[in-house]
Design an enzyme around this catalytic site. Structure first.
Site, short mmCIF file in Angstrom:
data_model
loop_
_atom_site.label_atom_id
_atom_site.label_comp_id
_atom_site.label_asym_id
_atom_site.label_seq_id
_atom_site.Cartn_x
_atom_site.Cartn_y
_atom_site.Cartn_z
CB THR A 94 -0.91 0.01 1.23
OG1 THR A 94 -1.66 -1.21 1.28
CG2 THR A 94 -1.88 1.18 1.18
CE LYS A 170 -4.84 -3.09 0.50
NZ LYS A 170 -4.37 -2.53 1.77
CE LYS A 239 1.73 2.26 5.18
NZ LYS A 239 1.28 1.47 3.99
#
Length: 296
Positions: A94, A170, A239
């Site tokens: 990702t 995503k 994140k």
């Protein structure tokens, strides 16, 4: 197919194992050599350097963040310098939209293919080859690497020719999962403090209006307070929410819920929960209402 695989964490080790089981020749690299040795026992070929993992038709990266992918790609002896012309880099990490765009450009200039192919699913789904693959790239390149997706997942969703699209989807999906964790945790804190059994409450939810994997999986973790070992660490959740906010900035799309989630993750990390599963985010409301902190 000759495949290099870089990154043998909770997800990557399972994905690489399934590629070996599917009959591919898989060369694996990880900073921690013990993980390489463990995969070698299951038939993978060990690589001591990134370059050694780039000698085949494809190299797959499954790493924690932009910095890690950038390092293995651009450092001396990295993927960009080591991959042969006509070979393909598949990024299953990702990563930010900006990095996906950069990787697309540099690999094209070097005569490489590039496909962004992040996956939805926790480590248990990776082990069972039941991931959902979200992929984008040039049609010919996608066709070449499709056996990889068939070996690791139950379905592949093709999002066109621009790899950045897969990365953005995503990121948006992980933002939605975090939103569910937070709202579900708040609801459980509310009924739990009133004495309602959380497992019974979850069964009611998932038997009626909220019969979806994300509610069943994360609701179960919350009800059982099962935050270790982390299938996906809270640090990674923070994140990914930051990646969503960055994408929103670039596209001028306000994401007020993502801003809230960033602050909630920061609260979890600041109070010792960084290495807990990111589902511990949902336990913050119970802690704030008087229950024990999830990191204790």
């Amino acid at each position: 197919m000759k495949i290099g695989f870089i990154g043998l964490g909770n997800m990557g080790a399972a994905m690489a194992t399934n590629l070996v089981r599917a009959g591919h020749e898989v060369t694996v690299y990880n900073r921690s050599q013990s993980k390489v040795d463990a995969l070698a026992e299951h038939g993978a070929l060990p690589a001591r350097t990134v370059a050694e993992a780039c000698r085949g038709d494809v190299v797959v990266t499954m790493l924690a963040n932009d910095d890690a992918v950038t390092a293995v790609t651009f450092d001396d002896g990295g993927i960009l310098a080591s991959l042969s012309a006509g070979a393909t880099h598949v990024s299953s990490s990702t990563i930010s939209v900006a990095l996906a765009e950069r990787l697309t450009a540099v690999h094209s200039e070097a005569g490489h293919g590039f496909v962004s192919a992040p996956v939805f699913g926790r480590p248990e789904a990776a082990a069972a080859a039941k991931l959902f693959v979200v992929a984008a790239g040039a049609p010919a390149t996608m066709a070449t690497v499709s056996p990889i997706f068939e070996a690791i997942g139950q379905r592949t969703f093709s999002l066109g020719e621009e790899p950045r699209a897969a990365s953005l989807v995503k990121i948006s999906g992980n933002f939605l999962i975090a939103s569910v964790i937070e709202s579900l945790g708040e609801a459980m804190a509310l009924v739990g403090k009133a004495g309602v059994d959380k497992q019974q409450y979850l069964e009611l939810l998932t038997s009626t209006l909220f019969d979806a994997p994300v509610y069943r999986t994360y609701g179960g973790l919350l009800a059982r307070e099962e935050f270790t070992p982390a299938g996906f660490a809270a640090t990674l959740g923070l994140k990914d929410v930051k990646l969503a906010l960055s994408a929103g900035d670039a596209l001028q799309v306000p994401l007020p819920v993502a801003s809230l989630l960033r602050d909630r993750f920061l609260t979890l990390l600041a109070t010792g929960g960084g290495e807990l599963d990111w589902s511990a985010l949902g336990a913050l409301s119970a802690w704030e209402s008087g229950a024990d902190h999830p990191a204790k």
